[in-house]
Design an enzyme around this catalytic site. Structure first.
Site, PDB file in Angstrom:
ATOM      1  N   TYR A  26      -1.409  -1.172  10.313  1.00  0.00           N
ATOM      2  CA  TYR A  26      -1.566  -1.343   8.861  1.00  0.00           C
ATOM      3  C   TYR A  26      -0.391  -0.732   8.113  1.00  0.00           C
ATOM      4  O   TYR A  26       0.235  -1.365   7.261  1.00  0.00           O
ATOM      5  CB  TYR A  26      -2.880  -0.687   8.418  1.00  0.00           C
ATOM      6  CG  TYR A  26      -3.150  -0.840   6.942  1.00  0.00           C
ATOM      7  CD1 TYR A  26      -3.635  -2.045   6.439  1.00  0.00           C
ATOM      8  CD2 TYR A  26      -2.924   0.207   6.056  1.00  0.00           C
ATOM      9  CE1 TYR A  26      -3.888  -2.190   5.078  1.00  0.00           C
ATOM     10  CE2 TYR A  26      -3.178   0.064   4.704  1.00  0.00           C
ATOM     11  CZ  TYR A  26      -3.665  -1.134   4.222  1.00  0.00           C
ATOM     12  OH  TYR A  26      -3.901  -1.279   2.885  1.00  0.00           O
ATOM     13  N   SER A  48       0.864  -1.189   0.000  1.00  0.00           N
ATOM     14  CA  SER A  48       0.000   0.000   0.000  1.00  0.00           C
ATOM     15  C   SER A  48       0.893   1.229   0.000  1.00  0.00           C
ATOM     16  O   SER A  48       2.008   1.200   0.531  1.00  0.00           O
ATOM     17  CB  SER A  48      -0.879   0.019   1.253  1.00  0.00           C
ATOM     18  OG  SER A  48      -1.526   1.272   1.368  1.00  0.00           O
TER      19      SER A  48
END
Ligand code: NAP
Length: 296
Positions: free
Chosen positions: A191, A177
């Site tokens: 995350y 990401s």
């Protein structure tokens, strides 16, 4: 050589001038260069969101796709198979569970005997202020986003090796990401760290799985904002227009954007690409950002 007769290029003169032979045009045509027909591909979390975009792209390219997740994704698999020309099958598997991972790989071994492409896409997120961010949530995110990627890639290596050839390596594509390489606007501590870890893990695996005879390449795709279950809250809280505005290209990601990047990494065109990262974010990380968190 085909080229010599069509345009008068003398192959031996060309080789002595350039040091390489021109391949036949058919080998450089997009259908061959970006083809995935017949490749056996496993997409974790392929039943929804970005994984479904990837599965759809591979299936449309003629691949034999297996999607897995904790929930049954057979209806999506059936729809992709109907669309063809590839096929898609769904397997229920929790990739954080060692027994479930082993059963998934055993099923692929029995049905196909090899695996050309592993897409480690399954992922989860947890957002909470620092003061109350639960350690349990941290562990849950790390377990799926990092540990399962490591464990599944390692266990799948023999099946990947079985598919690999010197000129057409097997592939591992990890979905990272842009939040792993930039400061996210939300309090997504685990995350963001997990996605930074995926990037480094990909580089280490690219080294560990490289081999001259039966190579496995390992690359990372770093998506920006795409519509998905995971993004539902953000999209409804911030609004798609604000997210689109956070990119240079003025929109959020489409299935074509994700499918294109992964099909490329799975195809002969990327046979010599390993340890690399492709940012697919419409220019999100190069755009100076206003704080979105203030609007949520
Ligand atoms: N959407 C974005 O904007 C964006 C941006 C950057 C990166 N990403 C990354 O893209 C990947 C896909 O996310 P998404 O946005 O498409 O969200 P999503 O639709 O929520 O997809 C997550 C997938 O992971 C699967 N999964 C969760 N736990 C699992 C487990 N224990 N075992 C096997 N599969 C499991 C889910 O299937 P089950 O629930 O059936 O298990 C689901 O299909 C993630 O790695 C995410 O970090 C997304």
């Amino acid at each position: 050589m085909e080229l010599a007769s069509s345009n008068g290029v003398d192959p031996s003169e060309f080789v002595s001038a350039n040091g390489f032979e021109l391949p036949p045009a058919a080998e450089l045509a997009p259908a061959a260069l970006f083809g995935v027909r017949g490749k056996v591909c496993l997409v974790t979390g392929g039943g929804s969101g970005i994984g479904a975009m990837i599965a759809a792209g591979l299936c449309a390219g003629g691949a034999t796709v297996i999607v897995c997740g904790r929930k049954d994704a057979s209806s999506l698999a059936a729809a992709l198979t109907r669309a063809g020309p590839g096929t898609c099958a769904a397997v229920v598997a929790d990739i954080t569970d060692e027994v479930s991972r082993a059963a998934l790989l055993a099923e692929i071994a029995t049905s196909h005997g090899k695996l050309h492409v592993l897409v480690n896409n399954s992922g989860t997120n947890w957002r909470e202020p620092l003061a109350s961010y639960p350690v349990k949530a941290w562990r849950k995110v790390m377990e799926l986003n990092v540990e399962a990627v490591f464990a599944l890639s390692r266990s799948a290596a023999p099946l990947l090796r079985a598919a690999a050839t010197r000129v057409d390596p097997a592939r591992v594509v990890n979905i990272g990401s842009i939040e792993g390489v930039s400061t996210p606007p939300h309090e997504t501590f685990a995350y963001s760290v997990s996605k930074a870890a995926v990037l480094q893990l990909s580089r280490l695996l690219a080294h560990a799985l490289a081999d001259a005879e039966r190579p496995i390449t390992v690359n990372t795709v770093l998506p920006g904002p795409f519509p998905s279950k995971m993004m539902r809250h953000t999209i409804s809280a911030v609004g798609e227009a604000a997210l689109a505005d956070s990119t240079e290209l003025g929109r959020i990601g489409r299935p074509h954007d994700m499918a294109g990047a992964v099909v490329y990494l799975a195809s002969p065109a990327a046979a010599w690409v390993t340890g690399a990262q492709i940012v697919v974010d419409g220019g999100c990380i190069v755009r100076p950002q206003l704080s979105m968190s203030a609007r949520m």
